[in-house]
Design a protein around this motif. Structure first.
Motif, PDB file in Angstrom:
ATOM      1  N   GLY A 105       0.789  -1.227   0.000  1.00 22.23           N
ATOM      2  CA  GLY A 105       0.000   0.000   0.000  1.00 22.23           C
ATOM      3  C   GLY A 105       0.819   1.274   0.000  1.00 22.23           C
ATOM      4  N   CYS A 106       2.012   1.235  -0.569  1.00 25.16           N
ATOM      5  CA  CYS A 106       2.893   2.416  -0.597  1.00 25.16           C
ATOM      6  C   CYS A 106       2.579   3.238  -1.862  1.00 25.16           C
ATOM      7  CB  CYS A 106       4.350   1.994  -0.571  1.00 25.16           C
ATOM      8  SG  CYS A 106       4.791   0.967   0.854  1.00 25.16           S
ATOM      9  N   SER A 107       1.523   4.025  -1.799  1.00 28.13           N
ATOM     10  CA  SER A 107       1.026   4.704  -2.998  1.00 28.13           C
ATOM     11  C   SER A 107       2.021   5.710  -3.571  1.00 28.13           C
ATOM     12  CB  SER A 107      -0.317   5.383  -2.710  1.00 28.13           C
ATOM     13  OG  SER A 107      -0.193   6.287  -1.640  1.00 28.13           O
ATOM     14  N   GLN A 108       2.722   6.458  -2.705  1.00 29.13           N
ATOM     15  CA  GLN A 108       3.703   7.423  -3.216  1.00 29.13           C
ATOM     16  C   GLN A 108       4.849   6.722  -3.924  1.00 29.13           C
ATOM     17  OE1 GLN A 108       4.589   9.676   0.447  1.00 29.13           O
ATOM     18  NE2 GLN A 108       3.721  11.457  -0.569  1.00 29.13           N
ATOM     19  N   VAL A 109       5.227   5.574  -3.421  1.00 29.31           N
ATOM     20  CA  VAL A 109       6.284   4.803  -4.058  1.00 29.31           C
ATOM     21  C   VAL A 109       5.818   4.260  -5.398  1.00 29.31           C
ATOM     22  CG1 VAL A 109       7.635   2.667  -3.895  1.00 29.31           C
ATOM     23  CG2 VAL A 109       7.498   4.218  -1.939  1.00 29.31           C
ATOM     24  N   GLU A 121      -4.622   3.211 -14.752  1.00 26.61           N
ATOM     25  CA  GLU A 121      -4.511   4.459 -15.502  1.00 26.61           C
ATOM     26  C   GLU A 121      -3.187   4.527 -16.255  1.00 26.61           C
ATOM     27  OE1 GLU A 121      -5.042   7.354 -12.455  1.00 26.61           O
ATOM     28  OE2 GLU A 121      -7.228   7.230 -12.483  1.00 26.61           O
ATOM     29  N   LYS A 122      -2.137   3.968 -15.675  1.00 27.57           N
ATOM     30  CA  LYS A 122      -0.817   4.027 -16.306  1.00 27.57           C
ATOM     31  C   LYS A 122      -0.730   3.087 -17.488  1.00 27.57           C
ATOM     32  CE  LYS A 122       3.581   5.021 -16.641  1.00 27.57           C
ATOM     33  NZ  LYS A 122       4.062   6.372 -16.987  1.00 27.57           N
ATOM     34  N   HIS A 123      -1.292   1.900 -17.336  1.00 19.04           N
ATOM     35  CA  HIS A 123      -1.178   0.880 -18.380  1.00 19.04           C
ATOM     36  C   HIS A 123      -2.544   0.667 -19.033  1.00 19.04           C
ATOM     37  CE1 HIS A 123       2.781   0.266 -16.832  1.00 19.04           C
ATOM     38  NE2 HIS A 123       2.323  -0.089 -15.655  1.00 19.04           N
ATOM     39  N   GLN A 124      -2.648   1.051 -20.255  1.00 18.61           N
ATOM     40  CA  GLN A 124      -3.951   1.091 -20.910  1.00 18.61           C
ATOM     41  C   GLN A 124      -4.457  -0.268 -21.370  1.00 18.61           C
ATOM     42  OE1 GLN A 124      -5.963   3.848 -21.193  1.00 18.61           O
ATOM     43  NE2 GLN A 124      -4.447   4.673 -19.798  1.00 18.61           N
ATOM     44  N   GLU A 125      -3.596  -1.241 -21.485  1.00 21.41           N
ATOM     45  CA  GLU A 125      -4.025  -2.547 -21.987  1.00 21.41           C
ATOM     46  C   GLU A 125      -3.482  -3.652 -21.089  1.00 21.41           C
ATOM     47  OE1 GLU A 125      -6.119  -2.783 -24.349  1.00 21.41           O
ATOM     48  OE2 GLU A 125      -6.043  -0.697 -24.972  1.00 21.41           O
ATOM     49  N   GLY A 126      -4.032  -4.844 -21.296  1.00 19.88           N
ATOM     50  CA  GLY A 126      -3.415  -6.023 -20.721  1.00 19.88           C
ATOM     51  C   GLY A 126      -3.941  -6.483 -19.392  1.00 19.88           C
ATOM     52  N   HIS A 127      -5.008  -5.846 -18.850  1.00 18.58           N
ATOM     53  CA  HIS A 127      -5.458  -6.251 -17.526  1.00 18.58           C
ATOM     54  C   HIS A 127      -6.651  -7.196 -17.548  1.00 18.58           C
ATOM     55  CE1 HIS A 127      -2.668  -3.960 -15.160  1.00 18.58           C
ATOM     56  NE2 HIS A 127      -2.854  -2.943 -15.963  1.00 18.58           N
ATOM     57  N   GLY A 128      -7.147  -7.497 -18.758  1.00 20.75           N
ATOM     58  CA  GLY A 128      -8.264  -8.421 -18.829  1.00 20.75           C
ATOM     59  C   GLY A 128      -7.904  -9.775 -18.243  1.00 20.75           C
ATOM     60  N   HIS A 129      -6.740 -10.310 -18.647  1.00 18.39           N
ATOM     61  CA  HIS A 129      -6.323 -11.612 -18.137  1.00 18.39           C
ATOM     62  C   HIS A 129      -6.050 -11.536 -16.633  1.00 18.39           C
ATOM     63  CE1 HIS A 129      -4.640 -15.591 -18.088  1.00 18.39           C
ATOM     64  NE2 HIS A 129      -3.556 -15.124 -17.496  1.00 18.39           N
ATOM     65  N   THR A 130      -5.539 -10.396 -16.178  1.00 15.22           N
ATOM     66  CA  THR A 130      -5.280 -10.221 -14.745  1.00 15.22           C
ATOM     67  C   THR A 130      -6.557 -10.391 -13.944  1.00 15.22           C
ATOM     68  OG1 THR A 130      -3.423  -8.750 -15.102  1.00 15.22           O
ATOM     69  CG2 THR A 130      -4.546  -8.542 -13.008  1.00 15.22           C
ATOM     70  N   ILE A 131      -7.641  -9.763 -14.403  1.00 18.40           N
ATOM     71  CA  ILE A 131      -8.902  -9.828 -13.660  1.00 18.40           C
ATOM     72  C   ILE A 131      -9.477 -11.238 -13.711  1.00 18.40           C
ATOM     73  CG2 ILE A 131     -11.271  -8.949 -13.558  1.00 18.40           C
ATOM     74  CD1 ILE A 131     -10.132  -6.285 -14.589  1.00 18.40           C
ATOM     75  N   LEU A 132      -9.349 -11.911 -14.854  1.00 20.43           N
ATOM     76  CA  LEU A 132      -9.812 -13.293 -14.924  1.00 20.43           C
ATOM     77  C   LEU A 132      -9.059 -14.154 -13.906  1.00 20.43           C
ATOM     78  CD1 LEU A 132     -10.078 -13.878 -18.783  1.00 20.43           C
ATOM     79  CD2 LEU A 132     -11.955 -13.782 -17.135  1.00 20.43           C
ATOM     80  N   THR A 133      -7.763 -13.904 -13.774  1.00 17.80           N
ATOM     81  CA  THR A 133      -6.977 -14.651 -12.799  1.00 17.80           C
ATOM     82  C   THR A 133      -7.434 -14.329 -11.389  1.00 17.80           C
ATOM     83  OG1 THR A 133      -5.113 -14.515 -14.329  1.00 17.80           O
ATOM     84  CG2 THR A 133      -4.631 -15.198 -12.073  1.00 17.80           C
ATOM     85  N   GLU A 146       6.427   6.475 -12.656  1.00 23.56           N
ATOM     86  CA  GLU A 146       6.920   7.679 -13.326  1.00 23.56           C
ATOM     87  C   GLU A 146       8.347   7.514 -13.838  1.00 23.56           C
ATOM     88  OE1 GLU A 146       8.422  12.092 -11.906  1.00 23.56           O
ATOM     89  OE2 GLU A 146       6.770  11.156 -10.821  1.00 23.56           O
ATOM     90  N   ARG A 147       9.226   6.865 -13.046  1.00 26.71           N
ATOM     91  CA  ARG A 147      10.645   6.861 -13.380  1.00 26.71           C
ATOM     92  C   ARG A 147      11.198   5.512 -13.832  1.00 26.71           C
ATOM     93  NH1 ARG A 147      14.515  10.343  -9.564  1.00 26.71           N
ATOM     94  NH2 ARG A 147      15.930   9.438 -11.100  1.00 26.71           N
ATOM     95  N   CYS A 148      10.432   4.460 -13.654  1.00 29.13           N
ATOM     96  CA  CYS A 148      10.926   3.128 -14.009  1.00 29.13           C
ATOM     97  C   CYS A 148      10.112   2.571 -15.174  1.00 29.13           C
ATOM     98  CB  CYS A 148      10.876   2.209 -12.789  1.00 29.13           C
ATOM     99  SG  CYS A 148      11.683   2.929 -11.338  1.00 29.13           S
ATOM    100  N   HIS A 149      10.480   1.405 -15.632  1.00 26.67           N
ATOM    101  CA  HIS A 149       9.852   0.859 -16.849  1.00 26.67           C
ATOM    102  C   HIS A 149       9.403  -0.586 -16.640  1.00 26.67           C
ATOM    103  CE1 HIS A 149      11.364   4.439 -18.859  1.00 26.67           C
ATOM    104  NE2 HIS A 149      12.548   4.184 -18.320  1.00 26.67           N
TER     105      HIS A 149
END
Length: 314
Positions: free
Chosen positions: A188-192, A232-244, A198-201
């Protein structure tokens, strides 16, 4: 003072930082035992106690005048510099480094003083260790480097400094393939998390050995503000995450402190596929604390269409 009570008395004076009394009561015949005496299950020396409690003057007395070894280790291979770094005692760390303490010595579990320092926010200590040659990229037996540890503790200012001195430090995984982003999201470290995005990939769907993503960590631990950030940061790819998530029985009905659901998070991120799966899973569109429905946050045509299709279906 009874002969058998003398060592205990000396230990107490060291712990209390009472250097003047220590000088007065330490007789020449006591010095060999004071140097070698061990206390407790792990066999800590007087030097360990002085460093842990931040008594720089006592530490200096023990090293300069009693000749104690700054590299003395206890049963966990912990040295005085580990103790001082873990408690954020900058003056003690500086003194030990000046007297030749190894900056990258390892205690049990392969923890360095820098890793210990990153469990706290004391940037002065962290900077001192790095400037004396500490290697930020070293990893402990679990595969964590100091950046990973600071991510768990929720210290964005420490992470910024580590990124400045070692820009590639973020690109690391534990032995179970968990990234610092996983760890920050789970705790739950939201600022981190905001800083890491913002700075990593990091890959939006990076998975640990159990197939868990940072998004799943956030949802499963009730950190919906972080889940929203990830969506909000990642626009695609979470459909499979939610199924899991559904297959794991996660509580997608959970709400944050403002009564916002995972559906609010998905729609705020304009995630059409995520929104579709959540609605099909039975997640109802209820108002948040401000009376706003998730549907009211839809902006992209494909997200609006998901709600239209849902209404037709029902």
């Amino acid at each position: 003072m009874a002969e058998r009570q003398r060592p205990r008395r000396l230990l107490r004076l060291v712990q209390e930082g009472r250097l003047h009394l220590l000088r007065d009561e330490l007789h020449p015949e006591d010095i060999p035992e004071a140097r070698s005496r061990r206390w407790g299950r792990l066999g800590d020396t007087l030097l360990h106690h002085a460093a842990r409690l931040g008594h720089r003057d006592v530490l200096e007395f023990l090293v300069r005048e009693l000749g104690m070894d700054v590299e003395v280790a206890n049963g966990d291979y912990k040295r005085p510099i580990h103790e001082a770094a873990s408690m954020g005692h900058g003056e003690c760390v500086s003194f030990l480094l000046e007297w030749g303490a190894s900056v990258d010595c390892l205690k049990k579990g392969d923890w360095t003083p820098l890793m210990m320092a990153c469990t706290r926010k004391n940037l002065e200590v962290i900077r001192s260790l790095v400037e004396h040659g500490a290697n930020p990229l070293l990893r402990n037996k679990d595969g964590w480097n100091c950046f990973h540890i600071a991510s768990r503790e929720g210290h964005p200012e420490v992470l910024r400094y580590l990124l400045d001195v070692s820009p590639g430090i973020w690109d690391t995984e534990s032995t179970t393939r968990r990234t610092p982003l996983h760890t920050a999201a789970m705790h739950g470290c939201s600022q981190v998390v905001e800083l890491l995005l913002e700075r990593c990939h990091y890959s939006p769907d990076s998975r640990d050995k159990c197939g868990v993503t940072p998004f799943m960590d956030a949802i499963q631990n009730g950190h919906l503000d972080i889940a929203r950030m990830l969506l909000e940061k990642h626009q695609e790819g979470h459909g499979h995450t939610i199924l899991t998530l559904l297959s794991l029985g996660a509580d997608l009905q959970a709400q944050d402190g403002k009564s916002r659901s995972a559906l609010h998070a998905a729609v705020a991120g304009q995630q059409a596929e995520a929104t579709r799966i959540l609605l099909r899973a039975g997640l109802r569109d209820t108002p948040d604390g401000s009376g706003t429905l998730a549907q009211q946050l839809a902006r992209k045509p494909e997200v609006i269409q998901v709600f239209q299709e849902s209404q037709v279906t029902t």
